[in-house]
Design a protein around this motif. Structure first.
Motif, PDB file in Angstrom:
ATOM      1  N   ALA A  29       4.210   8.832 -10.969  1.00  0.00           N
ATOM      2  CA  ALA A  29       3.308   9.800 -11.584  1.00  0.00           C
ATOM      3  C   ALA A  29       2.040   9.994 -10.770  1.00  0.00           C
ATOM      4  N   THR A  30       1.662   8.999  -9.944  1.00  0.00           N
ATOM      5  CA  THR A  30       0.406   9.091  -9.206  1.00  0.00           C
ATOM      6  C   THR A  30       0.585   9.653  -7.802  1.00  0.00           C
ATOM      7  N   SER A  31       1.801   9.722  -7.318  1.00  0.00           N
ATOM      8  CA  SER A  31       2.030  10.224  -5.972  1.00  0.00           C
ATOM      9  C   SER A  31       2.132  11.742  -5.992  1.00  0.00           C
ATOM     10  N   PRO A  32       1.265  12.423  -5.235  1.00  0.00           N
ATOM     11  CA  PRO A  32       1.322  13.881  -5.226  1.00  0.00           C
ATOM     12  C   PRO A  32       2.578  14.423  -4.565  1.00  0.00           C
ATOM     13  N   GLU A  33       3.281  13.584  -3.830  1.00  0.00           N
ATOM     14  CA  GLU A  33       4.483  14.020  -3.127  1.00  0.00           C
ATOM     15  C   GLU A  33       5.733  13.913  -3.984  1.00  0.00           C
ATOM     16  N   GLY A  34       5.620  13.339  -5.184  1.00  0.00           N
ATOM     17  CA  GLY A  34       6.782  13.178  -6.049  1.00  0.00           C
ATOM     18  C   GLY A  34       7.215  11.730  -6.120  1.00  0.00           C
ATOM     19  N   PRO A  35       8.464  11.462  -6.562  1.00  0.00           N
ATOM     20  CA  PRO A  35       8.941  10.090  -6.727  1.00  0.00           C
ATOM     21  C   PRO A  35       8.893   9.317  -5.424  1.00  0.00           C
ATOM     22  N   VAL A  36       8.561   8.019  -5.520  1.00  0.00           N
ATOM     23  CA  VAL A  36       8.391   7.216  -4.317  1.00  0.00           C
ATOM     24  C   VAL A  36       9.583   6.323  -4.013  1.00  0.00           C
ATOM     25  N   GLY A  37      10.542   6.186  -4.883  1.00  0.00           N
ATOM     26  CA  GLY A  37      11.711   5.375  -4.599  1.00  0.00           C
ATOM     27  C   GLY A  37      11.559   3.941  -5.067  1.00  0.00           C
ATOM     28  N   PHE A  38      12.537   3.103  -4.746  1.00  0.00           N
ATOM     29  CA  PHE A  38      12.538   1.716  -5.167  1.00  0.00           C
ATOM     30  C   PHE A  38      11.795   0.845  -4.172  1.00  0.00           C
ATOM     31  N   VAL A  39      11.521  -0.386  -4.572  1.00  0.00           N
ATOM     32  CA  VAL A  39      10.704  -1.307  -3.791  1.00  0.00           C
ATOM     33  C   VAL A  39      11.528  -2.022  -2.730  1.00  0.00           C
ATOM     34  N   GLU A  40      11.024  -2.013  -1.504  1.00  0.00           N
ATOM     35  CA  GLU A  40      11.618  -2.757  -0.392  1.00  0.00           C
ATOM     36  C   GLU A  40      10.962  -4.129  -0.270  1.00  0.00           C
ATOM     37  N   ALA A  41       9.642  -4.183  -0.416  1.00  0.00           N
ATOM     38  CA  ALA A  41       8.900  -5.439  -0.299  1.00  0.00           C
ATOM     39  C   ALA A  41       7.696  -5.389  -1.220  1.00  0.00           C
ATOM     40  N   SER A  42       7.284  -6.560  -1.674  1.00  0.00           N
ATOM     41  CA  SER A  42       6.133  -6.648  -2.567  1.00  0.00           C
ATOM     42  C   SER A  42       5.253  -7.815  -2.139  1.00  0.00           C
ATOM     43  N   TYR A  43       3.944  -7.594  -2.142  1.00  0.00           N
ATOM     44  CA  TYR A  43       2.980  -8.609  -1.738  1.00  0.00           C
ATOM     45  C   TYR A  43       1.900  -8.715  -2.801  1.00  0.00           C
ATOM     46  N   ASP A  44       1.367  -9.907  -2.973  1.00  0.00           N
ATOM     47  CA  ASP A  44       0.265 -10.147  -3.897  1.00  0.00           C
ATOM     48  C   ASP A  44      -0.953 -10.604  -3.112  1.00  0.00           C
ATOM     49  N   ALA A  45      -2.112 -10.453  -3.720  1.00  0.00           N
ATOM     50  CA  ALA A  45      -3.351 -10.993  -3.163  1.00  0.00           C
ATOM     51  C   ALA A  45      -4.277 -11.348  -4.307  1.00  0.00           C
ATOM     52  N   GLU A  46      -4.893 -12.509  -4.231  1.00  0.00           N
ATOM     53  CA  GLU A  46      -5.944 -12.916  -5.163  1.00  0.00           C
ATOM     54  C   GLU A  46      -7.260 -12.743  -4.421  1.00  0.00           C
ATOM     55  N   LEU A  47      -8.110 -11.861  -4.936  1.00  0.00           N
ATOM     56  CA  LEU A  47      -9.359 -11.533  -4.260  1.00  0.00           C
ATOM     57  C   LEU A  47     -10.513 -12.327  -4.858  1.00  0.00           C
ATOM     58  N   ASN A  48     -11.406 -12.789  -3.977  1.00  0.00           N
ATOM     59  CA  ASN A  48     -12.629 -13.456  -4.423  1.00  0.00           C
ATOM     60  C   ASN A  48     -13.705 -13.281  -3.356  1.00  0.00           C
ATOM     61  N   GLY A  49     -14.934 -13.559  -3.731  1.00  0.00           N
ATOM     62  CA  GLY A  49     -16.053 -13.385  -2.822  1.00  0.00           C
ATOM     63  C   GLY A  49     -16.101 -14.402  -1.706  1.00  0.00           C
ATOM     64  N   ALA A  50     -15.601 -15.610  -1.948  1.00  0.00           N
ATOM     65  CA  ALA A  50     -15.623 -16.662  -0.930  1.00  0.00           C
ATOM     66  C   ALA A  50     -14.750 -16.313   0.271  1.00  0.00           C
TER      67      ALA A  50
END
Length: 151
Positions: A22-43
């Protein structure tokens, strides 16, 4: 086959990919190939980040490697975020910006970037070589930072 792909994909990554349609102006983006996480902090910010802040981010690359979707949420303890970016660089190092992440919703930063080059870079076997950083007025050089890691 569709049901097999749904069972094989982690629920959170699939939900992000489907919500990104719904957020991609180009239309559907397809299924996931890879996924990454990140925990953000100031340190983690090289120099001085916000010592009280934290956030969680998820980056996904579509199966056909033509888009990178992002969801930065649970942003806490910082002033209003003025920008979010993906950078190339290892922990403790500053690096060049590789993508601007436009704000996509009131509860955080989310959406998709249609970029085959960035998607292919993220599919290389070195996701810790990338990080996400959030900027604020008080911390224009970076309030929060988190290295990408495999989901």
């Amino acid at each position: 086959m569709f049901q097999e792909m749904i069972r094989a994909a982690p629920a959170s990554a699939l939900a992000l990919a489907l919500s990104a349609c719904a957020t991609s102006p180009e239309g559907p983006v397809g299924f996931v190939e890879a996924s990454y996480d990140a925990e953000l902090n100031g340190a983690a910010v090289v120099g001085a980040g916000d010592p009280d802040g934290s956030a969680v981010a998820q980056i996904t690359v579509t199966r056909n490697a033509d888009a990178v979707c992002y969801n930065i949420r649970s942003i806490r303890g910082i002033g209003e975020a003025t920008g979010a970016r993906i950078y190339r660089g290892y922990e403790g190092q500053e690096g060049p910006v590789v993508a601007q992440l436009p704000r996509g919703g009131e509860s955080g930063w989310n959406g998709c970037i249609n970029s085959t080059e960035l998607a292919k870079d993220l599919l290389r076997p070195d996701p810790p070589g990338f990080y996400i950083q959030i900027q604020t007025v008080e911390y224009p050089g970076g309030a929060l930072r988190g290295q990408l890691r495999y989901d």
